[in-house]
Scaffold this motif. Structure first.
Motif, PDB file in Angstrom:
ATOM      1  N   PRO A 181      23.932   0.002 -35.158  1.00 51.33           N
ATOM      2  CA  PRO A 181      24.361  -0.494 -33.843  1.00 51.33           C
ATOM      3  C   PRO A 181      23.296  -1.365 -33.197  1.00 51.33           C
ATOM      4  O   PRO A 181      22.118  -1.328 -33.568  1.00 51.33           O
ATOM      5  N   ARG A 182      23.715  -2.135 -32.222  1.00 49.86           N
ATOM      6  CA  ARG A 182      22.790  -2.920 -31.402  1.00 49.86           C
ATOM      7  C   ARG A 182      22.538  -2.153 -30.108  1.00 49.86           C
ATOM      8  O   ARG A 182      23.476  -1.831 -29.376  1.00 49.86           O
ATOM      9  N   PHE A 183      21.291  -1.866 -29.810  1.00 52.27           N
ATOM     10  CA  PHE A 183      20.985  -1.018 -28.659  1.00 52.27           C
ATOM     11  C   PHE A 183      19.625  -1.291 -28.047  1.00 52.27           C
ATOM     12  O   PHE A 183      19.334  -0.841 -26.924  1.00 52.27           O
ATOM     13  N   GLU A 184      18.734  -2.007 -28.725  1.00 52.61           N
ATOM     14  CA  GLU A 184      17.339  -2.110 -28.293  1.00 52.61           C
ATOM     15  C   GLU A 184      17.194  -2.751 -26.917  1.00 52.61           C
ATOM     16  O   GLU A 184      16.434  -2.260 -26.066  1.00 52.61           O
ATOM     17  N   THR A 185      17.907  -3.853 -26.670  1.00 50.32           N
ATOM     18  CA  THR A 185      17.788  -4.537 -25.373  1.00 50.32           C
ATOM     19  C   THR A 185      18.320  -3.663 -24.244  1.00 50.32           C
ATOM     20  O   THR A 185      17.733  -3.592 -23.159  1.00 50.32           O
ATOM     21  N   PHE A 186      19.441  -2.990 -24.494  1.00 52.36           N
ATOM     22  CA  PHE A 186      20.006  -2.098 -23.475  1.00 52.36           C
ATOM     23  C   PHE A 186      19.018  -0.993 -23.135  1.00 52.36           C
ATOM     24  O   PHE A 186      18.886  -0.594 -21.971  1.00 52.36           O
ATOM     25  N   LEU A 187      18.331  -0.485 -24.139  1.00 49.47           N
ATOM     26  CA  LEU A 187      17.358   0.578 -23.902  1.00 49.47           C
ATOM     27  C   LEU A 187      16.254   0.089 -22.980  1.00 49.47           C
ATOM     28  O   LEU A 187      15.816   0.809 -22.074  1.00 49.47           O
ATOM     29  N   ARG A 188      15.808  -1.145 -23.160  1.00 46.16           N
ATOM     30  CA  ARG A 188      14.781  -1.718 -22.289  1.00 46.16           C
ATOM     31  C   ARG A 188      15.311  -1.854 -20.859  1.00 46.16           C
ATOM     32  O   ARG A 188      14.601  -1.545 -19.892  1.00 46.16           O
ATOM     33  N   VAL A 189      16.556  -2.317 -20.709  1.00 47.86           N
ATOM     34  CA  VAL A 189      17.142  -2.482 -19.378  1.00 47.86           C
ATOM     35  C   VAL A 189      17.255  -1.136 -18.669  1.00 47.86           C
ATOM     36  O   VAL A 189      16.866  -0.987 -17.496  1.00 47.86           O
ATOM     37  N   GLU A 231      12.387  -8.476 -15.487  1.00 41.76           N
ATOM     38  CA  GLU A 231      12.931  -8.223 -16.822  1.00 41.76           C
ATOM     39  C   GLU A 231      14.420  -7.887 -16.753  1.00 41.76           C
ATOM     40  O   GLU A 231      15.222  -8.365 -17.558  1.00 41.76           O
ATOM     41  N   VAL A 232      14.813  -7.061 -15.777  1.00 46.55           N
ATOM     42  CA  VAL A 232      16.225  -6.706 -15.621  1.00 46.55           C
ATOM     43  C   VAL A 232      17.064  -7.944 -15.326  1.00 46.55           C
ATOM     44  O   VAL A 232      18.127  -8.159 -15.942  1.00 46.55           O
ATOM     45  N   LEU A 233      16.612  -8.780 -14.388  1.00 43.37           N
ATOM     46  CA  LEU A 233      17.374  -9.982 -14.035  1.00 43.37           C
ATOM     47  C   LEU A 233      17.476 -10.933 -15.226  1.00 43.37           C
ATOM     48  O   LEU A 233      18.529 -11.540 -15.456  1.00 43.37           O
ATOM     49  N   ARG A 234      16.405 -11.041 -16.000  1.00 40.91           N
ATOM     50  CA  ARG A 234      16.434 -11.945 -17.154  1.00 40.91           C
ATOM     51  C   ARG A 234      17.365 -11.434 -18.244  1.00 40.91           C
ATOM     52  O   ARG A 234      18.189 -12.189 -18.768  1.00 40.91           O
ATOM     53  N   LEU A 235      17.264 -10.146 -18.571  1.00 33.76           N
ATOM     54  CA  LEU A 235      18.066  -9.603 -19.663  1.00 33.76           C
ATOM     55  C   LEU A 235      19.547  -9.516 -19.304  1.00 33.76           C
ATOM     56  O   LEU A 235      20.407  -9.664 -20.181  1.00 33.76           O
ATOM     57  N   LEU A 236      19.860  -9.262 -18.036  1.00 30.13           N
ATOM     58  CA  LEU A 236      21.261  -9.204 -17.609  1.00 30.13           C
ATOM     59  C   LEU A 236      21.785 -10.552 -17.119  1.00 30.13           C
ATOM     60  O   LEU A 236      22.937 -10.643 -16.679  1.00 30.13           O
ATOM     61  N   ARG A 237      20.926 -11.571 -17.166  1.00 29.79           N
ATOM     62  CA  ARG A 237      21.310 -12.934 -16.762  1.00 29.79           C
ATOM     63  C   ARG A 237      21.837 -12.957 -15.325  1.00 29.79           C
ATOM     64  O   ARG A 237      22.920 -13.463 -15.037  1.00 29.79           O
ATOM     65  N   LEU A 238      21.038 -12.408 -14.430  1.00 31.23           N
ATOM     66  CA  LEU A 238      21.383 -12.340 -13.016  1.00 31.23           C
ATOM     67  C   LEU A 238      20.479 -13.270 -12.209  1.00 31.23           C
ATOM     68  O   LEU A 238      19.308 -13.470 -12.558  1.00 31.23           O
ATOM     69  N   THR A 239      21.028 -13.782 -11.131  1.00 32.63           N
ATOM     70  CA  THR A 239      20.227 -14.539 -10.169  1.00 32.63           C
ATOM     71  C   THR A 239      19.750 -13.594  -9.071  1.00 32.63           C
ATOM     72  O   THR A 239      20.246 -12.470  -8.932  1.00 32.63           O
ATOM     73  N   ARG A 240      18.798 -14.039  -8.279  1.00 42.02           N
ATOM     74  CA  ARG A 240      18.312 -13.196  -7.184  1.00 42.02           C
ATOM     75  C   ARG A 240      19.408 -13.023  -6.142  1.00 42.02           C
ATOM     76  O   ARG A 240      20.047 -13.989  -5.727  1.00 42.02           O
ATOM     77  N   ALA A 241      19.614 -11.780  -5.709  1.00 44.99           N
ATOM     78  CA  ALA A 241      20.612 -11.480  -4.680  1.00 44.99           C
ATOM     79  C   ALA A 241      20.226 -10.178  -4.009  1.00 44.99           C
ATOM     80  O   ALA A 241      19.408  -9.400  -4.530  1.00 44.99           O
ATOM     81  N   SER A 242      20.816  -9.932  -2.843  1.00 48.28           N
ATOM     82  CA  SER A 242      20.514  -8.697  -2.120  1.00 48.28           C
ATOM     83  C   SER A 242      21.222  -7.492  -2.732  1.00 48.28           C
ATOM     84  O   SER A 242      20.755  -6.360  -2.610  1.00 48.28           O
ATOM     85  N   TYR A 243      22.349  -7.718  -3.375  1.00 49.38           N
ATOM     86  CA  TYR A 243      23.062  -6.642  -4.059  1.00 49.38           C
ATOM     87  C   TYR A 243      23.914  -7.247  -5.168  1.00 49.38           C
ATOM     88  O   TYR A 243      24.219  -8.443  -5.181  1.00 49.38           O
ATOM     89  N   TYR A 244      24.320  -6.378  -6.114  1.00 48.98           N
ATOM     90  CA  TYR A 244      25.117  -6.815  -7.257  1.00 48.98           C
ATOM     91  C   TYR A 244      26.312  -5.874  -7.403  1.00 48.98           C
ATOM     92  O   TYR A 244      26.142  -4.694  -7.737  1.00 48.98           O
ATOM     93  N   PRO A 245      27.537  -6.334  -7.137  1.00 39.90           N
ATOM     94  CA  PRO A 245      28.715  -5.491  -7.339  1.00 39.90           C
ATOM     95  C   PRO A 245      28.830  -5.070  -8.800  1.00 39.90           C
ATOM     96  O   PRO A 245      28.525  -5.843  -9.713  1.00 39.90           O
ATOM     97  N   LEU A 246      29.259  -3.834  -9.006  1.00 41.33           N
ATOM     98  CA  LEU A 246      29.523  -3.321 -10.348  1.00 41.33           C
ATOM     99  C   LEU A 246      31.019  -3.450 -10.611  1.00 41.33           C
ATOM    100  O   LEU A 246      31.830  -2.806  -9.957  1.00 41.33           O
ATOM    101  N   VAL A 247      31.372  -4.287 -11.569  1.00 37.10           N
ATOM    102  CA  VAL A 247      32.778  -4.563 -11.847  1.00 37.10           C
ATOM    103  C   VAL A 247      33.120  -4.072 -13.247  1.00 37.10           C
ATOM    104  O   VAL A 247      32.240  -3.866 -14.094  1.00 37.10           O
ATOM    105  N   GLY A 248      34.411  -3.876 -13.492  1.00 36.62           N
ATOM    106  CA  GLY A 248      34.878  -3.400 -14.778  1.00 36.62           C
ATOM    107  C   GLY A 248      34.972  -4.510 -15.807  1.00 36.62           C
ATOM    108  O   GLY A 248      34.775  -5.695 -15.501  1.00 36.62           O
ATOM    109  N   PRO A 249      35.314  -4.168 -17.058  1.00 31.11           N
ATOM    110  CA  PRO A 249      35.376  -5.168 -18.125  1.00 31.11           C
ATOM    111  C   PRO A 249      36.484  -6.184 -17.945  1.00 31.11           C
ATOM    112  O   PRO A 249      36.474  -7.239 -18.593  1.00 31.11           O
ATOM    113  N   GLU A 250      37.453  -5.888 -17.068  1.00 28.84           N
ATOM    114  CA  GLU A 250      38.542  -6.835 -16.827  1.00 28.84           C
ATOM    115  C   GLU A 250      38.117  -7.988 -15.937  1.00 28.84           C
ATOM    116  O   GLU A 250      38.798  -9.026 -15.869  1.00 28.84           O
ATOM    117  N   ALA A 251      36.980  -7.852 -15.242  1.00 32.17           N
ATOM    118  CA  ALA A 251      36.507  -8.901 -14.331  1.00 32.17           C
ATOM    119  C   ALA A 251      35.771  -9.993 -15.103  1.00 32.17           C
ATOM    120  O   ALA A 251      35.241  -9.767 -16.197  1.00 32.17           O
TER     121      ALA A 251
END
Length: 372
Positions: A181-189, A231-251
């Motif tokens: 399985p692929r898991f190493e990056t997720f483990l770091r996050v 590191e979290v923002l880079r690995l999850l490909r996020l921009t700077r923000a005050s909060y991040y909504p958690l959405v499901g796989p359908e989004a």
């Protein structure tokens, strides 16, 4: 002479009657205390609680072992517990008036008490099985677990198979995969997120906007320049923000939100079943499926689960076991000196209880307003 004997006997009988009455009253009091249902109910209820908890925990271990061997799990649920109390007793007393003082008395007391518990079990199947075990874990349930004190990396590694496209062994959410399985990056996050939470820089919350509550990740402004945050923002490909909504796989994915792909409950069990050790004989005889590296060598699942969950095996009953089940001629057990495995097992049991609320309109405990 007769009159004096009669008078003497009358006085003796009066004293004897008082003594006999005293013993009779004591016997009745003793019987009442011994058969008092309140004390027995307390003791029996504690015993039932321990027996039920132990039985359900052993069932969970057994099903994990079954999944490791490619067998279907079977779950039994308790629908009711009833208890019948039975009491019976007998009391006897006798007196013998002698020609010469003193008279003699006899006393007998006997009682029996029985508790007959009845546990009603039903198999989890059909629509209930599909609803609880086959459907994905709601993101809202993850936030509830994360806010109840559990480590972020423990909850995410157990319940999530992808964050913004970063995989966490998604192929382990089913029968043993043939490829690693692929898991190493997720483990770091997940570990970086836990480090931020432990230092008070991160929270999983419910936010409210325009009358609608939604789960989100908050990272405090003080943490924006920390190495873990970058590191979290880079690995999850996020921009700077005050909060991040958690959405499901359908989004739709985006740099201002975190797309969460959760496992199903059966997927969690498949994932943890890779932490079940099996004897070399069963491996050599092909009783279990092995995940193999490209060069043909077996993949070591301890790289994925080694610090999270482990079910050990032994040919004899393990003396240091917290829980143990006998299966296929071997003992499979959780070590009482493995705190990480014990914590993951408790989390798994809480997750099972929480998933019973699916479809029942579970509401967030706290929502924070945000600007529109």
């Amino acid at each position: 002479m007769t009159g004096r004997r009669s008078a003497g006997n009358s006085r003796t009988w009066s004293v004897g009657s008082w003594v006999k009455g005293f013993f009779l009253a004591g016997a009745l009091l003793l019987t009442s205390c011994a058969l008092h249902p309140g004390a027995e109910l307390k003791q029996s209820s504690l015993g039932f609680n321990r027996a039920l908890q132990h039985s359900l925990a052993e069932q969970m271990i057994l099903n994990l072992v079954r999944l490791r061997y490619g067998e279907p799990p079977v779950f039994l649920e308790v629908t009711s517990i009833s208890t019948q109390y039975g009491f019976s007793g007998d009391l006897s007393a006798g007196a013998r008036v002698n020609e010469a003082y003193p008279d003699s008395y006899s006393f007998g007391l006997g009682f029996s008490y029985a508790v007959k518990p009845t546990f009603t079990f039903v198999p989890l199947q059909g629509e209930e099985f599909a609803r609880r075990l086959l459907s994905p874990i709601p993101v809202e349930h993850l936030v509830l677990l994360l806010n109840s004190g559990w480590r972020v990396d423990r909850v995410l590694r157990l319940c999530v198979q992808g964050l913004n496209g970063v995989p966490n062994a998604p192929t382990a959410s089913g029968p043993t995969p043939s490829k690693p399985p692929r898991f190493e990056t997720f483990l770091r996050v997940s570990r970086a997120l836990e480090n931020l939470r432990r230092h008070g820089y991160l929270r999983f919350v419910f936010l409210e906007r325009e009358g609608r509550a939604f789960p989100a990740l908050l990272i405090s402004p003080e943490a924006r320049d920390l190495a873990e945050t970058r590191e979290v923002l880079r690995l999850l490909r996020l921009t700077r923000a005050s909060y991040y909504p958690l959405v499901g796989p359908e989004a739709e994915p985006g740099p201002d939100r975190i797309r969460v792909e959760t496992r199903s409950l059966i997927g969690v069990l498949f994932y943890l079943s890779q932490g079940v050790e099996v004897p070399e004989r069963d491996v050599a005889e092909g009783r279990v499926v092995l995940t193999r590296l490209p060069d043909g060598r077996p993949f070591d699942w301890k790289r994925v689960l080694g610090d999270l969950f482990r079910v050990r095996e032994s040919s004899t009953f393990p003396s240091g076991a917290l829980l143990a089940v006998h299966y296929r001629g071997r003992w499979f057990y959780l070590s009482d000196t493995d705190p990480s495995t014990k914590a993951t097992f408790v989390l798994l049991q809480q997750l099972f209880a929480l998933e019973a609320s699916k479809g029942k309109g579970l509401s967030p405990l706290l929502t924070l307003p945000v600007g529109s």
